[in-house]
Design a protein around this motif. Structure first.
Motif, PDB file in Angstrom:
ATOM      1  N   UNK A  44      -1.171 -14.715   9.143  1.00 57.45           N
ATOM      2  CA  UNK A  44      -1.615 -15.200   7.830  1.00 57.45           C
ATOM      3  C   UNK A  44      -3.043 -15.732   7.894  1.00 57.45           C
ATOM      4  N   UNK A  45      -3.362 -16.445   8.960  1.00 60.89           N
ATOM      5  CA  UNK A  45      -4.725 -16.971   9.106  1.00 60.89           C
ATOM      6  C   UNK A  45      -5.733 -15.832   9.267  1.00 60.89           C
ATOM      7  N   UNK A  46      -5.350 -14.820  10.033  1.00 63.62           N
ATOM      8  CA  UNK A  46      -6.258 -13.706  10.284  1.00 63.62           C
ATOM      9  C   UNK A  46      -6.553 -12.915   9.023  1.00 63.62           C
ATOM     10  N   UNK A  47      -5.581 -12.863   8.120  1.00 61.78           N
ATOM     11  CA  UNK A  47      -5.791 -12.140   6.856  1.00 61.78           C
ATOM     12  C   UNK A  47      -6.987 -12.679   6.087  1.00 61.78           C
ATOM     13  N   UNK A  48      -7.204 -13.990   6.192  1.00 57.21           N
ATOM     14  CA  UNK A  48      -8.291 -14.610   5.453  1.00 57.21           C
ATOM     15  C   UNK A  48      -9.664 -14.190   5.985  1.00 57.21           C
ATOM     16  N   UNK A  49      -9.696 -13.708   7.218  1.00 55.58           N
ATOM     17  CA  UNK A  49     -10.963 -13.354   7.860  1.00 55.58           C
ATOM     18  C   UNK A  49     -11.297 -11.864   7.771  1.00 55.58           C
ATOM     19  N   UNK A  50     -10.343 -11.064   7.340  1.00 55.58           N
ATOM     20  CA  UNK A  50     -10.563  -9.616   7.322  1.00 55.58           C
ATOM     21  C   UNK A  50     -11.440  -9.217   6.138  1.00 55.58           C
ATOM     22  N   UNK A 238     -11.179  12.167  18.280  1.00 55.99           N
ATOM     23  CA  UNK A 238     -10.362  11.391  17.335  1.00 55.99           C
ATOM     24  C   UNK A 238     -11.170  11.074  16.088  1.00 55.99           C
ATOM     25  N   UNK A 239     -10.479  10.709  15.012  1.00 55.06           N
ATOM     26  CA  UNK A 239     -11.169  10.278  13.802  1.00 55.06           C
ATOM     27  C   UNK A 239     -11.930   8.985  14.082  1.00 55.06           C
ATOM     28  N   UNK A 240     -13.109   8.797  13.455  1.00 51.85           N
ATOM     29  CA  UNK A 240     -13.925   7.610  13.764  1.00 51.85           C
ATOM     30  C   UNK A 240     -13.230   6.285  13.480  1.00 51.85           C
ATOM     31  N   UNK A 241     -12.460   6.213  12.404  1.00 51.90           N
ATOM     32  CA  UNK A 241     -11.813   4.947  12.017  1.00 51.90           C
ATOM     33  C   UNK A 241     -10.302   5.129  11.974  1.00 51.90           C
ATOM     34  N   UNK A 242      -9.744   5.577  13.080  1.00 54.24           N
ATOM     35  CA  UNK A 242      -8.349   6.018  13.067  1.00 54.24           C
ATOM     36  C   UNK A 242      -7.335   4.880  13.055  1.00 54.24           C
ATOM     37  N   UNK A 243      -7.698   3.698  13.521  1.00 50.31           N
ATOM     38  CA  UNK A 243      -6.753   2.570  13.541  1.00 50.31           C
ATOM     39  C   UNK A 243      -7.229   1.529  12.530  1.00 50.31           C
ATOM     40  N   UNK A 244      -6.398   1.248  11.533  1.00 59.18           N
ATOM     41  CA  UNK A 244      -6.826   0.330  10.475  1.00 59.18           C
ATOM     42  C   UNK A 244      -6.982  -1.097  10.986  1.00 59.18           C
ATOM     43  N   UNK A 245      -7.723  -1.888  10.244  1.00 59.08           N
ATOM     44  CA  UNK A 245      -8.066  -3.242  10.694  1.00 59.08           C
ATOM     45  C   UNK A 245      -6.839  -4.135  10.830  1.00 59.08           C
ATOM     46  N   UNK A 246      -5.888  -4.035   9.899  1.00 56.99           N
ATOM     47  CA  UNK A 246      -4.682  -4.858   9.993  1.00 56.99           C
ATOM     48  C   UNK A 246      -3.941  -4.592  11.305  1.00 56.99           C
TER      49      UNK A 246
END
Length: 353
Positions: A44-50, A238-246
Protein backbone atom coordinates in the motif's frame (compact mmCIF):
# COMPACT_ATOMS: atom_id res chain seq x y z
CA UNK A 1 -9.27 -15.74 -51.76
CA UNK A 2 -10.49 -15.45 -48.20
CA UNK A 3 -8.02 -15.51 -45.36
CA UNK A 4 -7.60 -18.88 -43.69
CA UNK A 5 -5.85 -19.61 -40.43
CA UNK A 6 -2.40 -21.22 -40.61
CA UNK A 7 -2.55 -24.97 -40.11
CA UNK A 8 -0.41 -24.83 -36.96
CA UNK A 9 -3.05 -22.84 -35.03
CA UNK A 10 -6.26 -23.76 -36.87
CA UNK A 11 -7.32 -26.44 -34.41
CA UNK A 12 -5.95 -24.89 -31.23
CA UNK A 13 -8.37 -24.21 -28.38
CA UNK A 14 -7.90 -21.75 -25.54
CA UNK A 15 -6.52 -23.01 -22.24
CA UNK A 16 -9.44 -23.23 -19.85
CA UNK A 17 -8.53 -23.53 -16.16
CA UNK A 18 -11.12 -24.70 -13.70
CA UNK A 19 -13.60 -21.92 -13.02
CA UNK A 20 -16.25 -21.61 -10.35
CA UNK A 21 -16.46 -21.11 -6.64
CA UNK A 22 -14.91 -24.02 -4.80
CA UNK A 23 -14.19 -24.04 -1.08
CA UNK A 24 -10.85 -25.75 -1.63
CA UNK A 25 -8.60 -25.17 -4.69
CA UNK A 26 -5.85 -27.76 -5.02
CA UNK A 27 -5.66 -27.74 -8.80
CA UNK A 28 -3.14 -25.06 -9.86
CA UNK A 29 -0.09 -25.69 -7.63
CA UNK A 30 -0.42 -22.23 -6.10
CA UNK A 31 0.82 -21.36 -2.63
CA UNK A 32 -1.85 -21.27 0.05
CA UNK A 33 0.34 -19.16 2.37
CA UNK A 34 -1.05 -15.61 2.67
CA UNK A 35 1.15 -12.55 2.60
CA UNK A 36 1.89 -11.01 5.99
CA UNK A 37 0.21 -7.80 7.10
CA UNK A 38 3.51 -5.91 7.04
CA UNK A 39 4.02 -6.90 3.41
CA UNK A 40 0.52 -5.81 2.49
CA UNK A 41 1.15 -2.47 4.19
CA UNK A 42 4.41 -2.14 2.27
CA UNK A 43 2.44 -2.75 -0.94
CA UNK A 44 0.00 0.00 0.00
CA UNK A 45 2.83 2.41 0.81
CA UNK A 46 4.61 1.60 -2.45
CA UNK A 47 1.49 2.38 -4.46
CA UNK A 48 1.77 6.00 -3.39
CA UNK A 49 5.24 6.24 -4.94
CA UNK A 50 4.51 4.68 -8.32
CA UNK A 51 4.38 7.02 -11.30
CA UNK A 52 1.60 5.38 -13.26
CA UNK A 53 2.06 7.73 -16.20
CA UNK A 54 5.61 6.45 -16.76
CA UNK A 55 6.82 3.27 -18.44
CA UNK A 56 8.31 0.58 -16.20
CA UNK A 57 12.04 0.12 -15.70
CA UNK A 58 12.94 -1.78 -18.86
CA UNK A 59 15.53 -3.91 -17.09
CA UNK A 60 13.49 -4.50 -13.91
CA UNK A 61 16.78 -3.83 -12.16
CA UNK A 62 15.68 -3.69 -8.53
CA UNK A 63 13.51 -6.77 -8.99
CA UNK A 64 16.37 -8.72 -10.58
CA UNK A 65 18.72 -7.57 -7.83
CA UNK A 66 16.29 -8.85 -5.19
CA UNK A 67 16.00 -12.18 -7.02
CA UNK A 68 19.78 -12.48 -7.35
CA UNK A 69 20.34 -11.67 -3.68
CA UNK A 70 17.73 -14.13 -2.43
CA UNK A 71 19.02 -17.00 -4.56
CA UNK A 72 22.71 -16.11 -4.33
CA UNK A 73 23.36 -15.72 -8.05
CA UNK A 74 25.10 -13.12 -10.22
CA UNK A 75 22.75 -10.23 -10.94
CA UNK A 76 24.31 -9.77 -14.38
CA UNK A 77 22.94 -13.16 -15.44
CA UNK A 78 19.31 -12.51 -14.42
CA UNK A 79 16.55 -11.28 -16.73
CA UNK A 80 12.90 -10.77 -15.71
CA UNK A 81 9.85 -11.63 -17.79
CA UNK A 82 6.09 -11.28 -17.73
CA UNK A 83 5.67 -14.78 -16.36
CA UNK A 84 7.52 -17.85 -17.56
CA UNK A 85 5.09 -18.10 -20.49
CA UNK A 86 6.56 -15.00 -22.12
CA UNK A 87 10.02 -16.45 -21.61
CA UNK A 88 9.08 -19.82 -23.11
CA UNK A 89 7.57 -18.08 -26.11
CA UNK A 90 10.76 -16.09 -26.69
CA UNK A 91 13.04 -19.09 -26.30
CA UNK A 92 11.19 -21.20 -28.82
CA UNK A 93 10.50 -18.43 -31.32
CA UNK A 94 13.92 -16.74 -31.26
CA UNK A 95 16.58 -19.15 -29.97
CA UNK A 96 16.03 -22.20 -32.16
CA UNK A 97 16.78 -20.55 -35.49
CA UNK A 98 16.00 -22.05 -38.90
CA UNK A 99 17.88 -25.29 -38.39
CA UNK A 100 17.32 -25.82 -34.69
CA UNK A 101 15.52 -28.77 -33.16
CA UNK A 102 13.71 -28.66 -29.82
CA UNK A 103 13.34 -31.70 -27.57
CA UNK A 104 10.87 -32.06 -24.71
CA UNK A 105 9.79 -35.07 -22.68
CA UNK A 106 6.56 -36.99 -23.18
CA UNK A 107 5.21 -36.33 -19.67
CA UNK A 108 6.09 -32.70 -18.94
CA UNK A 109 4.62 -29.19 -18.79
CA UNK A 110 2.11 -28.96 -21.63
CA UNK A 111 3.00 -25.38 -22.60
CA UNK A 112 6.36 -26.49 -24.02
CA UNK A 113 4.66 -28.41 -26.81
CA UNK A 114 2.00 -25.74 -27.30
CA UNK A 115 4.58 -23.04 -28.02
CA UNK A 116 6.48 -25.45 -30.26
CA UNK A 117 3.31 -25.92 -32.29
CA UNK A 118 2.54 -22.20 -32.43
CA UNK A 119 6.00 -21.38 -33.79
CA UNK A 120 6.21 -24.45 -36.06
CA UNK A 121 9.34 -25.67 -34.27
CA UNK A 122 11.05 -28.87 -35.31
CA UNK A 123 10.07 -30.91 -32.26
CA UNK A 124 11.34 -34.20 -30.88
CA UNK A 125 9.33 -35.73 -28.03
CA UNK A 126 11.56 -37.91 -25.86
CA UNK A 127 10.17 -40.89 -23.93
CA UNK A 128 10.41 -41.41 -20.21
CA UNK A 129 10.68 -44.75 -18.46
CA UNK A 130 7.61 -46.73 -17.41
CA UNK A 131 7.87 -45.27 -13.90
CA UNK A 132 7.93 -41.73 -15.43
CA UNK A 133 11.60 -41.23 -14.54
CA UNK A 134 14.21 -39.92 -17.01
CA UNK A 135 17.04 -42.17 -18.20
CA UNK A 136 20.00 -39.84 -18.60
CA UNK A 137 21.96 -42.29 -20.75
CA UNK A 138 19.01 -42.85 -23.06
CA UNK A 139 18.35 -39.13 -23.29
CA UNK A 140 21.95 -38.29 -24.15
CA UNK A 141 21.88 -40.90 -26.89
CA UNK A 142 18.67 -39.52 -28.37
CA UNK A 143 19.87 -35.91 -28.23
CA UNK A 144 22.91 -36.88 -30.28
CA UNK A 145 21.06 -39.20 -32.64
CA UNK A 146 18.27 -36.71 -33.40
CA UNK A 147 20.52 -33.68 -33.73
CA UNK A 148 18.73 -31.78 -30.95
CA UNK A 149 19.95 -28.21 -30.38
CA UNK A 150 17.70 -27.31 -27.42
CA UNK A 151 16.34 -29.49 -24.59
CA UNK A 152 13.63 -27.95 -22.43
CA UNK A 153 12.26 -29.71 -19.36
CA UNK A 154 10.93 -29.05 -15.87
CA UNK A 155 12.93 -30.18 -12.84
CA UNK A 156 11.29 -31.12 -10.56
CA UNK A 157 8.76 -32.20 -13.14
CA UNK A 158 5.26 -30.85 -13.50
CA UNK A 159 3.16 -32.98 -13.55
CA UNK A 160 4.98 -36.13 -12.37
CA UNK A 161 6.49 -34.56 -9.19
CA UNK A 162 9.77 -36.43 -9.84
CA UNK A 163 13.20 -34.82 -10.09
CA UNK A 164 16.66 -35.27 -11.59
CA UNK A 165 19.66 -34.75 -9.33
CA UNK A 166 22.22 -32.02 -9.95
CA UNK A 167 24.70 -34.67 -11.07
CA UNK A 168 22.30 -36.12 -13.64
CA UNK A 169 21.36 -32.72 -15.08
CA UNK A 170 25.03 -31.76 -15.37
CA UNK A 171 25.63 -34.93 -17.36
CA UNK A 172 23.10 -33.67 -19.89
CA UNK A 173 24.92 -30.33 -19.94
CA UNK A 174 28.45 -31.69 -20.30
CA UNK A 175 27.81 -34.71 -22.52
CA UNK A 176 25.79 -32.95 -25.21
CA UNK A 177 26.18 -29.79 -27.26
CA UNK A 178 22.51 -28.79 -26.99
CA UNK A 179 21.32 -25.80 -24.99
CA UNK A 180 19.91 -27.34 -21.81
CA UNK A 181 17.06 -25.25 -20.40
CA UNK A 182 15.91 -26.41 -16.97
CA UNK A 183 12.61 -25.02 -15.71
CA UNK A 184 13.08 -24.93 -11.92
CA UNK A 185 9.62 -23.59 -11.11
CA UNK A 186 9.31 -26.08 -8.22
CA UNK A 187 12.91 -26.17 -7.07
CA UNK A 188 12.15 -24.10 -3.94
CA UNK A 189 10.67 -27.33 -2.58
CA UNK A 190 13.82 -29.40 -3.28
CA UNK A 191 17.58 -29.00 -2.83
CA UNK A 192 18.98 -29.83 -6.27
CA UNK A 193 18.99 -26.40 -7.92
CA UNK A 194 21.67 -25.56 -10.47
CA UNK A 195 21.16 -21.80 -10.28
CA UNK A 196 24.63 -21.26 -8.87
CA UNK A 197 26.18 -23.33 -11.67
CA UNK A 198 24.93 -20.99 -14.39
CA UNK A 199 27.88 -19.20 -15.96
CA UNK A 200 30.19 -22.18 -15.50
CA UNK A 201 28.72 -23.77 -18.65
CA UNK A 202 27.86 -22.00 -21.88
CA UNK A 203 24.87 -24.27 -22.59
CA UNK A 204 22.97 -24.20 -19.29
CA UNK A 205 20.00 -21.91 -18.64
CA UNK A 206 17.69 -21.99 -15.60
CA UNK A 207 14.11 -20.70 -15.53
CA UNK A 208 12.49 -19.63 -12.28
CA UNK A 209 9.17 -18.16 -11.18
CA UNK A 210 7.40 -16.29 -8.40
CA UNK A 211 4.15 -18.21 -8.98
CA UNK A 212 4.81 -21.21 -6.72
CA UNK A 213 6.77 -20.99 -3.46
CA UNK A 214 6.98 -17.19 -3.57
CA UNK A 215 3.17 -17.04 -3.73
CA UNK A 216 2.79 -14.28 -6.34
CA UNK A 217 1.00 -16.13 -9.14
CA UNK A 218 -1.20 -13.10 -9.80
CA UNK A 219 1.79 -10.88 -10.64
CA UNK A 220 3.12 -13.09 -13.48
CA UNK A 221 6.85 -12.95 -12.78
CA UNK A 222 9.36 -15.25 -14.43
CA UNK A 223 13.16 -15.17 -14.59
CA UNK A 224 15.93 -16.53 -16.78
CA UNK A 225 19.38 -17.11 -15.34
CA UNK A 226 21.76 -17.70 -18.23
CA UNK A 227 25.37 -17.28 -19.37
CA UNK A 228 26.34 -13.74 -20.33
CA UNK A 229 26.10 -14.27 -24.10
CA UNK A 230 22.60 -15.74 -23.85
CA UNK A 231 21.53 -13.10 -21.32
CA UNK A 232 22.59 -10.35 -23.72
CA UNK A 233 20.48 -11.93 -26.48
CA UNK A 234 17.48 -12.40 -24.17
CA UNK A 235 17.51 -8.73 -23.24
CA UNK A 236 17.76 -7.77 -26.91
CA UNK A 237 14.77 -9.84 -28.09
CA UNK A 238 12.34 -9.29 -25.21
CA UNK A 239 9.89 -6.40 -25.25
CA UNK A 240 11.44 -3.21 -23.79
CA UNK A 241 8.86 -2.80 -21.00
CA UNK A 242 7.77 -6.38 -20.54
CA UNK A 243 7.32 -6.41 -16.74
CA UNK A 244 4.86 -3.85 -15.39
CA UNK A 245 5.79 -1.56 -12.52
CA UNK A 246 3.34 -3.07 -10.02
CA UNK A 247 4.81 -6.54 -10.54
CA UNK A 248 8.34 -5.18 -10.27
CA UNK A 249 7.71 -3.30 -7.03
CA UNK A 250 5.61 -5.95 -5.29
CA UNK A 251 7.90 -8.76 -6.45
CA UNK A 252 10.93 -6.93 -5.09
CA UNK A 253 9.27 -6.44 -1.70
CA UNK A 254 8.45 -10.13 -1.32
CA UNK A 255 11.82 -11.39 -2.61
CA UNK A 256 13.48 -9.19 0.00
CA UNK A 257 11.47 -11.02 2.71
CA UNK A 258 13.90 -13.94 2.93
CA UNK A 259 12.76 -15.27 6.30
CA UNK A 260 9.09 -15.26 5.25
CA UNK A 261 9.86 -17.09 2.01
CA UNK A 262 11.95 -19.78 3.67
CA UNK A 263 9.37 -20.36 6.39
CA UNK A 264 6.54 -20.52 3.84
CA UNK A 265 8.39 -23.07 1.69
CA UNK A 266 9.22 -25.19 4.74
CA UNK A 267 5.57 -25.19 5.85
CA UNK A 268 4.37 -26.16 2.38
CA UNK A 269 6.88 -29.01 2.24
CA UNK A 270 5.68 -30.37 5.58
CA UNK A 271 2.05 -30.24 4.46
CA UNK A 272 2.94 -31.97 1.20
CA UNK A 273 4.71 -34.73 3.13
CA UNK A 274 1.62 -35.20 5.28
CA UNK A 275 -0.65 -35.26 2.26
CA UNK A 276 1.58 -37.73 0.46
CA UNK A 277 1.67 -40.06 3.45
CA UNK A 278 -2.13 -40.00 3.73
CA UNK A 279 -2.54 -40.65 0.01
CA UNK A 280 -0.11 -43.57 0.29
CA UNK A 281 -2.49 -45.17 2.77
CA UNK A 282 -5.25 -44.98 0.16
CA UNK A 283 -3.32 -47.49 -1.95
CA UNK A 284 -5.40 -49.98 0.00
CA UNK A 285 -8.24 -49.09 -2.37
CA UNK A 286 -8.17 -50.62 -5.85
CA UNK A 287 -8.79 -47.27 -7.53
CA UNK A 288 -5.46 -45.84 -6.34
CA UNK A 289 -2.81 -47.56 -8.43
CA UNK A 290 0.27 -45.51 -7.58
CA UNK A 291 1.37 -42.49 -5.55
CA UNK A 292 4.60 -41.06 -6.95
CA UNK A 293 7.37 -39.80 -4.66
CA UNK A 294 7.27 -36.01 -4.70
CA UNK A 295 9.90 -33.30 -4.40
CA UNK A 296 7.41 -30.54 -5.22
CA UNK A 297 4.38 -28.90 -3.57
CA UNK A 298 1.96 -31.42 -5.08
CA UNK A 299 1.34 -35.16 -5.26
CA UNK A 300 0.81 -37.15 -8.45
CA UNK A 301 -1.40 -40.25 -8.42
CA UNK A 302 -2.32 -42.89 -10.97
CA UNK A 303 -6.00 -43.55 -10.50
CA UNK A 304 -8.60 -45.84 -12.02
CA UNK A 305 -11.64 -43.79 -12.90
CA UNK A 306 -9.77 -40.50 -12.47
CA UNK A 307 -12.46 -38.48 -14.25
CA UNK A 308 -15.22 -39.84 -12.04
CA UNK A 309 -13.23 -39.22 -8.85
CA UNK A 310 -12.30 -35.73 -10.04
CA UNK A 311 -15.96 -34.94 -10.69
CA UNK A 312 -17.01 -36.37 -7.34
CA UNK A 313 -14.51 -34.09 -5.59
CA UNK A 314 -15.82 -31.07 -7.51
CA UNK A 315 -19.31 -31.91 -6.28
CA UNK A 316 -17.88 -31.71 -2.77
CA UNK A 317 -16.38 -28.29 -3.59
CA UNK A 318 -12.78 -29.53 -3.89
CA UNK A 319 -10.89 -28.85 -7.12
CA UNK A 320 -7.88 -30.94 -8.14
CA UNK A 321 -6.25 -31.44 -11.56
CA UNK A 322 -7.43 -34.38 -13.67
CA UNK A 323 -4.92 -35.70 -16.22
CA UNK A 324 -6.37 -39.08 -17.10
CA UNK A 325 -5.37 -41.60 -15.81
CA UNK A 326 -3.76 -39.37 -13.20
CA UNK A 327 -4.75 -36.84 -10.55
CA UNK A 328 -2.43 -34.02 -9.52
CA UNK A 329 -3.21 -32.65 -6.07
CA UNK A 330 -1.59 -29.51 -4.70
CA UNK A 331 -0.69 -29.49 -1.02
CA UNK A 332 -2.96 -27.05 0.76
CA UNK A 333 -3.21 -25.89 4.34
CA UNK A 334 -3.63 -28.46 7.07
CA UNK A 335 -7.39 -27.90 7.06
CA UNK A 336 -7.61 -28.23 3.28
CA UNK A 337 -5.50 -31.40 3.20
CA UNK A 338 -7.57 -33.05 5.92
CA UNK A 339 -10.79 -32.19 4.09
CA UNK A 340 -9.40 -33.59 0.83
CA UNK A 341 -8.39 -36.88 2.45
CA UNK A 342 -11.73 -37.18 4.25
CA UNK A 343 -13.80 -36.59 1.13
CA UNK A 344 -11.59 -38.71 -1.13
CA UNK A 345 -11.78 -41.59 1.33
CA UNK A 346 -15.57 -41.34 1.36
CA UNK A 347 -15.62 -41.40 -2.43
CA UNK A 348 -13.41 -44.47 -2.55
CA UNK A 349 -15.65 -46.14 0.00
CA UNK A 350 -18.62 -45.37 -2.25
CA UNK A 351 -20.33 -43.20 0.33
CA UNK A 352 -22.92 -40.72 -0.91
CA UNK A 353 -22.30 -37.00 -0.77
Amino acid sequence: MKYDLPQNIKDLTAYEPITGNFKIRLDANESYVPLESLQLQAFADALQEIEFNRYPDSGANRLCEAFATYYGVNRDLVTAFNGSDELLSILISAFLGKNGKLAVFEQDFSMYRLYAQIYCADLEVLPKEDDLSISVDRTIGLLREKGVTMLLFSNPCNPTSLGLSQQDVLRLVTETEALIIVDEAYMDFWDQSLLKSVGKYDNLMILSTCSKAVGLASLRLGFAVAPAKITQALRAVKSPYNVNTLSQVFGQLVLESAEYLKEAAAEIIENRKWLQAQLQELLAYDEIEDVYPSCTNFVFLKVKGSKQIYQALLERSIAVREMSPYLRITAGSGHENRALIRELTDILKGEAK
